[in-house]
Design a protein around this motif. Structure first.
Motif, PDB file in Angstrom:
ATOM      1  N   LEU A  25      16.915 -30.685  11.454  1.00  0.00           N
ATOM      2  CA  LEU A  25      17.486 -29.660  12.146  1.00  0.00           C
ATOM      3  C   LEU A  25      16.471 -29.188  13.437  1.00  0.00           C
ATOM      4  CD1 LEU A  25      19.969 -27.091  11.806  1.00  0.00           C
ATOM      5  CD2 LEU A  25      17.770 -26.082  10.761  1.00  0.00           C
ATOM      6  N   CYS A  79      14.017 -20.720  12.388  1.00  0.00           N
ATOM      7  CA  CYS A  79      14.604 -21.987  12.465  1.00  0.00           C
ATOM      8  C   CYS A  79      13.407 -22.468  10.198  1.00  0.00           C
ATOM      9  CB  CYS A  79      14.593 -23.167  12.721  1.00  0.00           C
ATOM     10  SG  CYS A  79      16.141 -23.382  13.359  1.00  0.00           S
ATOM     11  N   ASN A 119      11.112 -29.843   4.270  1.00  0.00           N
ATOM     12  CA  ASN A 119      10.370 -30.355   5.527  1.00  0.00           C
ATOM     13  C   ASN A 119      11.217 -31.222   6.097  1.00  0.00           C
ATOM     14  OD1 ASN A 119       8.161 -29.183   6.351  1.00  0.00           O
ATOM     15  ND2 ASN A 119       6.694 -31.111   4.093  1.00  0.00           N
ATOM     16  N   HIS A 121      21.795 -29.983  -0.114  1.00  0.00           N
ATOM     17  CA  HIS A 121      20.815 -30.082  -1.768  1.00  0.00           C
ATOM     18  C   HIS A 121      21.068 -29.418  -2.984  1.00  0.00           C
ATOM     19  CE1 HIS A 121      17.198 -27.708  -2.829  1.00  0.00           C
ATOM     20  NE2 HIS A 121      17.905 -26.471  -3.199  1.00  0.00           N
ATOM     21  N   THR A 179      14.200 -22.384   6.440  1.00  0.00           N
ATOM     22  CA  THR A 179      14.783 -22.854   6.009  1.00  0.00           C
ATOM     23  C   THR A 179      13.979 -23.255   4.741  1.00  0.00           C
ATOM     24  OG1 THR A 179      12.821 -24.503   6.661  1.00  0.00           O
ATOM     25  CG2 THR A 179      14.918 -25.344   7.125  1.00  0.00           C
ATOM     26  N   ARG A 180      12.495 -22.344   5.051  1.00  0.00           N
ATOM     27  CA  ARG A 180      12.017 -21.770   3.746  1.00  0.00           C
ATOM     28  C   ARG A 180      12.749 -20.658   3.152  1.00  0.00           C
ATOM     29  NH1 ARG A 180       6.142 -22.271   3.056  1.00  0.00           N
ATOM     30  NH2 ARG A 180       6.193 -19.874   2.628  1.00  0.00           N
ATOM     31  N   VAL A 185      14.790 -31.402   6.151  1.00  0.00           N
ATOM     32  CA  VAL A 185      15.558 -30.216   6.551  1.00  0.00           C
ATOM     33  C   VAL A 185      14.704 -30.028   7.455  1.00  0.00           C
ATOM     34  CG1 VAL A 185      16.786 -28.547   5.888  1.00  0.00           C
ATOM     35  CG2 VAL A 185      16.671 -30.565   4.649  1.00  0.00           C
ATOM     36  N   PHE A 186      13.899 -28.976   7.956  1.00  0.00           N
ATOM     37  CA  PHE A 186      13.493 -28.542   9.041  1.00  0.00           C
ATOM     38  C   PHE A 186      13.316 -29.681  10.147  1.00  0.00           C
ATOM     39  CE2 PHE A 186       9.582 -27.535  11.434  1.00  0.00           C
ATOM     40  CZ  PHE A 186       9.565 -25.851  11.792  1.00  0.00           C
ATOM     41  N   LEU A 224      23.230 -26.071   8.399  1.00  0.00           N
ATOM     42  CA  LEU A 224      22.565 -25.963   7.643  1.00  0.00           C
ATOM     43  C   LEU A 224      23.394 -25.577   6.501  1.00  0.00           C
ATOM     44  CD1 LEU A 224      21.153 -22.632   8.934  1.00  0.00           C
ATOM     45  CD2 LEU A 224      19.507 -24.219   8.193  1.00  0.00           C
ATOM     46  N   LYS A 277       8.692 -27.868   0.308  1.00  0.00           N
ATOM     47  CA  LYS A 277       8.987 -27.101   1.660  1.00  0.00           C
ATOM     48  C   LYS A 277       7.977 -26.543   2.610  1.00  0.00           C
ATOM     49  CE  LYS A 277      10.190 -21.715   0.468  1.00  0.00           C
ATOM     50  NZ  LYS A 277       9.360 -20.409  -0.787  1.00  0.00           N
ATOM     51  N   LEU A 324      15.158 -24.704   0.998  1.00  0.00           N
ATOM     52  CA  LEU A 324      14.674 -26.639   1.579  1.00  0.00           C
ATOM     53  C   LEU A 324      13.222 -26.957   1.840  1.00  0.00           C
ATOM     54  CD1 LEU A 324      18.269 -26.012   4.136  1.00  0.00           C
ATOM     55  CD2 LEU A 324      18.131 -26.945   1.894  1.00  0.00           C
TER      56      LEU A 324
END
Length: 657
Positions: free
Chosen positions: A127, A110, A121, A340, A114-115, A123-124, A333, A17, A119
């Motif tokens: 994105l 963002c 790291n 996910h 994501t948190r 994905v972050f 997202l 995360k 989702l």
């Protein structure tokens, strides 16, 4: 070895995360990119009938307090031009400062989005990097700074974060301010209202009061904005034309144009892939299935937002790609949430992100004349669009086939944990909060319900995998240790515990609260009712019936390290609450009476009962108590429920009527 450890540590970090280091990295990347772009990018001259001309004119009007007529819808987008005039006497520098701040704020929001969505790291970073690397991302506005889009991206990210945080009053205040930046936030308002109504319909209790209040606030904001818009159009920037892009007539006109010129659909599809890459490969039609009310609220907001921006792209004419890109936060997202929920290997996410980036960079070969520009300004030319679209569709279908082959039509709950290394078959359903260990193989068409844990490691773990056969059903709160193998059609009750080292055949049925202590061999079509205890080193044959509260022991003088497992041969029936002492062999076809304590081996096809158990008679002397006076044993001559037809045919041939 060092390289292997480094790669493993990087992979582990990417799947975590997002934490403080992730935010620091994202913000540092923002600063570096802004500094690099500001020194390496030449600001393009703004002229003609471009959007920038209107925004610069509006900013100059705020600086001089001398307002003039501006075309709709630009005349209602007053917030960014006002800020640009406020931040610097040089209007272009003012817009550049806004774009730089917007980039940093967007990354910050963002990170928290994501948190909130649980989702990781990967994905972050994916994105964030998409908005940096893509030709229509933030770098585009360094060359053409007089725009409202970067600030709109930041406001949209803030609105999404407040929506996910359920800070409804702050969210609607942000939306109201955002409406002064871009009127498309009317659409965002309707999205929020739709998501709140979906939540109300699902929850139907006192918790929906906050959503009802939110819907009421939404209509208030829309009504208030309509009055503010009238004041802006009267006292500040009167519009020179009567039509509005949001009217039904205008939308109908674009729909008719698309119908009369079907090639526009090709341009639109090409623009979609240009703006969003291949992230749509993650989408599944079952994304809303088995979701809790909060997830439904979130998915409704993001899903309708994605569909809306893609549809608006068709109405945007020569700005198709840019309009779709404006909704990329929603689109990406929504796609990444689908990824996910599907619990696909993260190598797919990395592959699709890489291919998408390459595809978007390939698209830059067409700048400053994107596909839709070439279509509208070059005699309806769709050659390059068709090639680009064909390549993307081919790649998308190939990726879908690979994912389908790997993951089938699996439905894996978002809260389930699938460790790297686990092998999941196709058409598998995994419930909420279930944990599948890295050393687990799950067969096709299997259902694993909520709160199960498969692949638990023990002190005696020999690293052998846990194998669950095809078409199995494992009910809630069951625990299976690693190192066991089960044939197809395993069927358990709730809260079952199975230790390591068990080898079982087909269609084993284990009742609720059963406990199998490991290192056991179990045959085909064994039936265990509830609360059965199977001691370590037990051997159970085929077609055995074990009724509730039966105990198979293994320690001849407890407590000790001596283990003598029980042996149960084929077609045996152990009645309720019977206890089989260590090392005893129950021979083929034997019936053990209820509450019996069996301390010595039995003969075949006999009734044994009592404490201590003794042989009563041959089972052939026992009759069915249905008035037919037919022999009750062997039971397979009259009881066939739940067994395959080929086996039943063999039994019928063995005992002809």
């Amino acid at each position: 070895m060092t390289n292997y450890i480094s790669i493993n540590s990087i992979s582990k970090t990417l799947l975590e995360k997002p934490g403080n280091w992730s935010l620091a990295f994202g913000l540092s990347l923002s600063f570096i990119c802004i500094l690099y772009w500001s020194h390496s990018t030449n600001v393009l001259e703004c002229g003609g009938h471009g959007d920038c001309v209107k925004y610069i004119k509006m900013a100059e009007s705020f600086s001089t307090n001398n307002f003039t007529s501006i075309e709709y819808p630009f005349n209602s987008r007053i917030l960014t031009p006002w800020l640009a005039s406020f931040l610097s006497e040089d209007i272009i520098k003012g817009f550049s400062w806004i774009n730089a701040f917007s980039t940093i704020l967007f990354i910050y929001f963002c990170f928290h989005i994501t948190r909130k969505l649980q989702l990781n790291n990967l994905v972050f970073l994916g994105l964030s990097s998409w908005f940096f690397i893509h030709p229509l991302g933030f770098q585009f506005y360094l060359a053409s700074p007089a725009s409202v889009d970067p600030f709109t991206y930041a406001l949209l990210a803030l609105t999404t974060l407040l929506f996910l945080s359920k800070l409804r009053v702050l969210m609607w205040a942000t939306i109201f301010i955002s409406l002064l930046a871009k009127e498309s936030f009317i659409f965002i308002s309707l999205l929020v209202i739709a998501a709140e109504l979906a939540y109300i319909c699902v929850i139907r209790d006192r918790r929906s009061l906050s959503s009802i209040t939110s819907v009421f606030l939404g209509f208030m904001v829309i009504t208030l904005y309509s009055h503010i818009k009238t004041i802006i159009g009267t006292d500040f920037f009167p519009q020179t034309q009567e039509w509005e892009i949001s009217t039904i007539d205008t939308i109908s006109w674009w729909a008719r144009e698309a119908y009369n010129s079907p090639e526009r659909i090709i341009v639109w599809a090409g623009s979609f892939f240009c703006a969003t890459g291949l992230y749509s490969a993650f989408l599944t039609i079952n994304i809303m299935r088995e979701r809790d009310p909060i997830e439904i609220r979130t998915l409704t907001f993001l899903g309708l937002g994605s569909a809306g921006y893609v549809a608006l792209g068709l109405l945007a004419g020569s700005d198709m790609s840019r309009i779709i890109f404006n909704g990329n936060l929603f689109i990406l997202l929504f796609c990444l949430l689908s990824f996910h929920y599907l619990k696909l290997p993260h190598t797919y996410a990395a592959s699709i992100t890489s291919i998408s980036i390459i595809s978007s960079l390939f698209y830059t070969n067409f700048f400053p004349a994107p596909f839709e520009y070439k279509y509208y300004t070059n005699g309806n030319d769709i050659t390059s669009t068709s090639i680009y679209l064909a390549l993307n569709i081919f790649t998308l279908l190939l990726l879908r086939i690979i994912m389908k082959k790997k993951n089938g039509s699996n439905m894996i709950h978002s809260t389930a944990i699938i460790e790297n290394g686990a092998k999941i078959g196709s058409n598998v359903t995994i419930g909420a909060y279930t944990i599948i260990g890295k050393n687990v193989i799950v067969g096709d068409d299997t259902i694993i319900q909520n709160n199960c844990e498969l692949g638990v490691h023990s002190i005696e773990d020999n690293s052998a995998p846990l194998i669950i056969g095809n078409k199995s059903l494992i009910r809630s709160s069951s625990i299976f240790y690693s190192g066991s193998t089960f044939g197809s059609m395993l069927n358990t009750g709730h809260r079952v515990t199975v230790r390591e080292g068990v080898t079982a055949g087909e269609n084993l049925q284990i009742g609720t609260l059963c406990d199998i202590q490991g290192d056991c061999i179990i045959g085909n079509y064994v039936r265990m009712h509830s609360n059965v205890h199977i001691g370590k080193h037990s051997v159970i044959g085929n077609f055995v019936w074990i009724f509730p509260y039966v105990v198979l022991t293994n320690d001849p003088h407890p407590p000790s390290n001596v283990m003598k497992g029980v042996t149960i041969e084929d077609y045996v029936a152990l009645s309720t609450m019977s206890v089989i002492l260590p090392g005893v062999k129950i021979r083929r076809g034997t019936l053990i009476g209820a509450h019996s304590l069996v301390s010595k081996d039995t003969n075949e096809d006999v009734l044994v009962a009592g404490n201590p158990a003794t042989e009563i008679c041959s089972t052939s002397k026992m009759k069915l108590k249905d008035g037919s006076r037919q022999p009750a044993y062997p039971w397979r001559r009259h009881f066939h429920r739940g067994y395959p037809l080929d086996i039943v045919d063999e039994w019928k041939a063995e005992f002809p009527t």
